[in-house]
Motif scaffolding. Sequence first.
Motif, short mmCIF file in Angstrom:
data_model
loop_
_atom_site.label_atom_id
_atom_site.label_comp_id
_atom_site.label_asym_id
_atom_site.label_seq_id
_atom_site.Cartn_x
_atom_site.Cartn_y
_atom_site.Cartn_z
N VAL A 265 0.87 -1.20 -0.10
CA VAL A 265 -0.16 -0.13 0.09
C VAL A 265 0.93 1.27 0.00
N TYR A 266 1.82 1.45 0.72
CA TYR A 266 2.64 2.31 0.81
C TYR A 266 3.72 2.78 -0.08
N GLY A 267 4.28 1.51 -0.82
CA GLY A 267 5.46 1.58 -1.48
C GLY A 267 5.22 1.30 -2.91
N LEU A 268 6.25 1.97 -3.81
CA LEU A 268 6.00 1.86 -5.27
C LEU A 268 6.41 0.28 -5.63
N PRO A 298 11.77 0.28 -6.96
CA PRO A 298 11.85 1.57 -6.74
C PRO A 298 11.43 1.83 -5.13
N ASP A 299 12.00 2.59 -4.36
CA ASP A 299 11.71 2.46 -2.82
C ASP A 299 12.03 4.20 -2.57
N ARG A 300 10.94 4.96 -2.84
CA ARG A 300 10.92 6.28 -2.83
C ARG A 300 9.54 7.13 -2.79
N THR A 466 4.91 6.23 -8.03
CA THR A 466 3.44 6.21 -7.68
C THR A 466 3.01 6.96 -6.51
N PRO A 467 1.87 7.49 -6.48
CA PRO A 467 1.12 8.25 -5.36
C PRO A 467 0.39 7.62 -4.34
#
Length: 493
Positions: A265-268, A298-300, A466-467
């Motif tokens: 849910v939180y991450g790309l 990607p982790d950002r 992603t948002p």
Amino acid sequence: MERRAFLERSGAAGLALSLPGGLAASRPSAASARQSAGYEPLGRVPIDNAAEAVVGDDGETAYVAATTGFVTVDVSDPAEPTVLAEERGVEIDGRPLTNLLDLAVDGDRLVVAGPAQSVSSVNSSDQYLGVRCYDVSDPANPVPTGAYETGYHIHNCYLEDELLFVPANTGDRNPLVILDVGGDDITQLGSWSLLDHEPGWGDIYWLARYLHDIYVHDDIAYLPYWNAGTYLVDVSDPIDPSYVSHVRTTTLADQRRIDDPLEAVYGLPGNDHYAMVDDAGDLLAVGREAWATGGADPDRPGGIDLYDVSNPARPTRQGSIDPPRTTDESREGGLWTTSHNFELRDGHLYSSWYRAGVKIHDVSDPTAPERIAWWRDPARTGFWTARVVDPGETFLASSTEAIPNASIDGALYTFPIEAGEQADPPSIQAPEDWRDNDTEATGTGTDTDADRDSGGNGTADANDSTPGFTGIASLIGGGIALEWLRRRENVQD
């Protein structure tokens, strides 16, 4: 009213490049924008618990969701925005309608919808779940005109004429629901779920396929379904909506391999949070709200992707705008620089990035977006949205208090539509070190991740940023109410 006179009175016109005909009339280079010192807000008015802000058709009134109600603001003089009315403590049949983070206006009709989180997340069994309509022909005196109880929470809504589009995230099908709000009695017309098209997504944790927002243009609804992607749905027949196409940055197979729902849910990749098209309906922007989770690349934070949808049945990826970077990009860190809400207008993108501020990009060439202006005050502001007030002249942005582990002021700001950047941007004390990515605009020619087609439908599935959820991500494990967020607690039941 002469908006230019207001800009000159505020001093902004003398400090930045004035483009009376709109930014497209004379597009400065990124270098000249950076050399233009002194870009600043025109005005500011405090609003407790501010969230989404929208602009009325008159171009002189803003409406701001404010948790327990909404606030109307006169922005006809952008140097001196003034509160006209505060409609707080909304009740229907003796029950409170709270957690109001979104609202919509069209003509003289305003709709507030909520609560933004499920009833369990606010620990209240007597809350009203649904929508309340208002007559705002006199913005200083909103008059309630009707209500509709849905029985489910409503995070966002979209109003067009007499049709209200709401997401029904009940945990199973998470459908789009279309309501007729034009008569004395509000009625449901039709609905559509991504599971109608791809039932396999029903295997995925419900928040990872959450219908977060809705935008409608020329009978097409744009539905960001988080990790499932953004769906284009024909709503010309509101009783029987139908699938057109979709874009996404991840695949169902990849999502099935994720064990940790928090990471999903939180991450790309994924996290389609907000989507809208430009005036012509040819350019689609998809924002991705995300945070670093300690997972794989990607982790950002998430950025904004651009697609050509001139043929809605075959969207084509064009370019991206990456978020500013900072040292602690976790959700708990409170230094959010991920994209949030925005507006596309006249070839320009007006965007909010929470504590990384607000920006204007020229997207007339969507393969190479160019930043025109940027303002931020991370110690004081966390911007929720950016909306045009007067084309070519002013836009507004709301700053929200609903960021955990941050001390932010609720307020509405007005800005000039001018090229420029702060001469000496404020920063948070170390180690909260902001790093700009502008270098941030990347087109398809330079993107490190290749587009790929999913399901043979001709739809680009760009494997990029992603948002995400504000408040909604807090629902995992039971959730966090906005009131708790304001106390800066990071609690999950």
